[in-house]
Motif scaffolding. Structure first.
Motif, PDB file in Angstrom:
ATOM      1  N   THR A 182      57.195 -74.901 -27.249  1.00 24.15           N
ATOM      2  CA  THR A 182      55.798 -75.417 -27.080  1.00 24.15           C
ATOM      3  C   THR A 182      55.934 -76.714 -26.253  1.00 24.15           C
ATOM      4  OG1 THR A 182      54.930 -74.161 -29.077  1.00 24.15           O
ATOM      5  CG2 THR A 182      53.412 -75.562 -27.704  1.00 24.15           C
TER       6      THR A 182
ATOM      7  N   SER B 125      53.936 -80.249 -25.409  1.00 30.59           N
ATOM      8  CA  SER B 125      53.057 -81.065 -25.770  1.00 30.59           C
ATOM      9  C   SER B 125      51.956 -81.060 -24.570  1.00 30.59           C
ATOM     10  CB  SER B 125      53.515 -82.500 -26.087  1.00 30.59           C
ATOM     11  OG  SER B 125      52.700 -83.542 -26.162  1.00 30.59           O
TER      12      SER B 125
ATOM     13  N   ALA C   2      57.350 -78.335 -32.584  1.00 28.97           N
ATOM     14  CA  ALA C   2      55.881 -78.809 -32.272  1.00 28.97           C
ATOM     15  C   ALA C   2      55.071 -79.169 -33.430  1.00 28.97           C
ATOM     16  CB  ALA C   2      55.109 -77.969 -31.166  1.00 28.97           C
ATOM     17  N   ASP C   3      55.093 -78.437 -34.396  1.00 27.67           N
ATOM     18  CA  ASP C   3      54.472 -78.874 -35.610  1.00 27.67           C
ATOM     19  C   ASP C   3      54.730 -80.069 -36.213  1.00 27.67           C
ATOM     20  OD1 ASP C   3      57.054 -77.831 -36.462  1.00 27.67           O
ATOM     21  OD2 ASP C   3      56.121 -76.767 -38.158  1.00 27.67           O
TER      22      ASP C   3
ATOM     23  N   GLU D 116      52.428 -82.783 -32.018  1.00 25.67           N
ATOM     24  CA  GLU D 116      52.133 -82.338 -30.830  1.00 25.67           C
ATOM     25  C   GLU D 116      52.630 -83.386 -29.751  1.00 25.67           C
ATOM     26  OE1 GLU D 116      47.413 -82.097 -30.274  1.00 25.67           O
ATOM     27  OE2 GLU D 116      48.623 -80.254 -30.265  1.00 25.67           O
ATOM     28  N   ARG D 117      52.002 -84.750 -30.271  1.00 22.66           N
ATOM     29  CA  ARG D 117      51.979 -85.773 -29.210  1.00 22.66           C
ATOM     30  C   ARG D 117      53.411 -86.668 -29.248  1.00 22.66           C
ATOM     31  NH1 ARG D 117      47.185 -85.941 -26.792  1.00 22.66           N
ATOM     32  NH2 ARG D 117      47.848 -88.019 -25.707  1.00 22.66           N
TER      33      ARG D 117
ATOM     34  N   THR E 166      58.568 -80.951 -26.259  1.00 26.10           N
ATOM     35  CA  THR E 166      59.164 -79.593 -26.111  1.00 26.10           C
ATOM     36  C   THR E 166      60.297 -79.194 -27.066  1.00 26.10           C
ATOM     37  OG1 THR E 166      59.534 -77.699 -24.739  1.00 26.10           O
ATOM     38  CG2 THR E 166      60.690 -79.536 -24.017  1.00 26.10           C
TER      39      THR E 166
END
Length: 317
Positions: free
Chosen positions: A288, A290, A239-240, A243-244, A248
């Motif tokens: 995580t 998005s 995710a880092d 995030e967009r 996942t």
């Protein structure tokens, strides 16, 4: 009384005959790790190195590693070096070490060998296998849900990876008319080949990409981000990287599996042969999500994962 004693003797005999073929009973001395490429790939190799550091911190033992161990000759040289240092538990961080350890195991009976995603054949060798099908399925569901072009792609290393079929099934389950483009790099680390495949996929309208490889995973995601498209992360929670961009990730906690394997070795419970791990073992999970993945769908995936943990059944079953 005599009959009772005979019964108990028979019971003990039966139970002992059902025990694993081999259990490691040696005291843990030092731990070594062999890596075919590098510990700095930010994916598989890095996870293994973190696992080795976890072992060092938790069990207070010396640890050693060797990079670039990509042949039987290199493996034997490293194992011999580890033996001189007092290492008696060696992790081969990849499938290829199955063949190397199969030939080396009898030469080093006092060392227990562990490798990943293969079949162990010798009494002092253990293979730990990640069940990748389900994680691929859930990653495919996310891709199928989020695609706008109805075209998603998998850039995988090799045909044997179970997450590839899982991704195809998951995407097709979530969106019946989705087209899944699957191509193989034939290497975990060939960045140029992976990016060339990505260029072709983007040209063909693919807008969600699953880069199921090691060194090439991050460069593929970075290029996907440049084009404003989507990616599903692999092995680590990526995710880092955006995030967009990263919808996942399909996460494998190989670092935690190192710790678990060493713990079993110390207890004399590290059996020879082949062992499989999955979501139920706490070493695979979805990463995580998005914020652009809608909350109702996130909940749908989470419920499907919980159902899979409890029943072993995927949504299409």
């Amino acid at each position: 009384m005599r009959r009772y004693i005979l019964f108990m003797f028979a019971l003990v005999f039966i139970l002992s005959s059902c025990a694993p073929v081999h259990m490691s009973s040696a005291k843990l001395q030092k731990v070594g790790m062999l890596v075919p490429d590098t510990i700095n790939d930010q994916v598989w190799g890095t996870k293994g190195y973190k696992g080795l550091l976890r072992v060092q911190a938790k069990f207070g033992v010396e640890v050693f590693y060797r990079e670039g161990v990509d042949s039987k000759a290199a493996a034997q040289k490293a194992v011999e070096d580890f033996k001189r240092k007092g290492v008696n538990l060696i992790f081969g961080h990849g499938q290829e070490y199955g063949a190397y350890f199969d030939e080396l195991a009898e030469q080093y009976p006092d060392i227990h060998f562990v490798f990943f995603n293969g079949e162990a054949k010798k009494k002092n060798v253990t293979s730990l296998n990640f069940e990748g099908h389900a994680m691929g399925f859930f990653g495919g569901m996310v891709a199928g849900h989020m695609t706008k072009t109805n075209k998603v792609g998998v850039i995988a290393a090799f045909e044997w990876q179970p997450e590839v079929d899982g991704f195809f099934e998951g995407a097709s389950y979530e969106k019946k008319d989705v087209h899944v483009d699957v191509e193989y790099v034939q290497s975990w680390d060939d960045i140029d080949a992976a990016l060339a495949i990505l260029d072709r996929m983007i040209h063909d309208g693919v807008d969600v990409v699953y880069a199921a490889g090691d060194t090439f995973s991050v460069p593929v995601i970075e290029k996907v981000k440049e084009h404003g498209l989507y990616a599903i992360g692999y092995v680590t929670d990526q995710a880092d990287l955006g995030e967009r961009t990263v919808l996942t990730s399909t996460v494998q906690h190989v670092d935690e599996l190192y710790e678990l394997a060493v713990e079993k070795f110390i207890k004399g419970e590290l059996t020879s042969g082949t062992t499989y791990v999955d979501f139920q073992d706490g070493v695979i999970e979805m990463g995580t999500f998005s914020p652009i993945v809608d909350e109702p769908f996130q909940q749908k995936i989470k419920k499907a994962v919980e159902r899979y943990k409890q029943t072993g059944k995927l949504p299409n079953e």
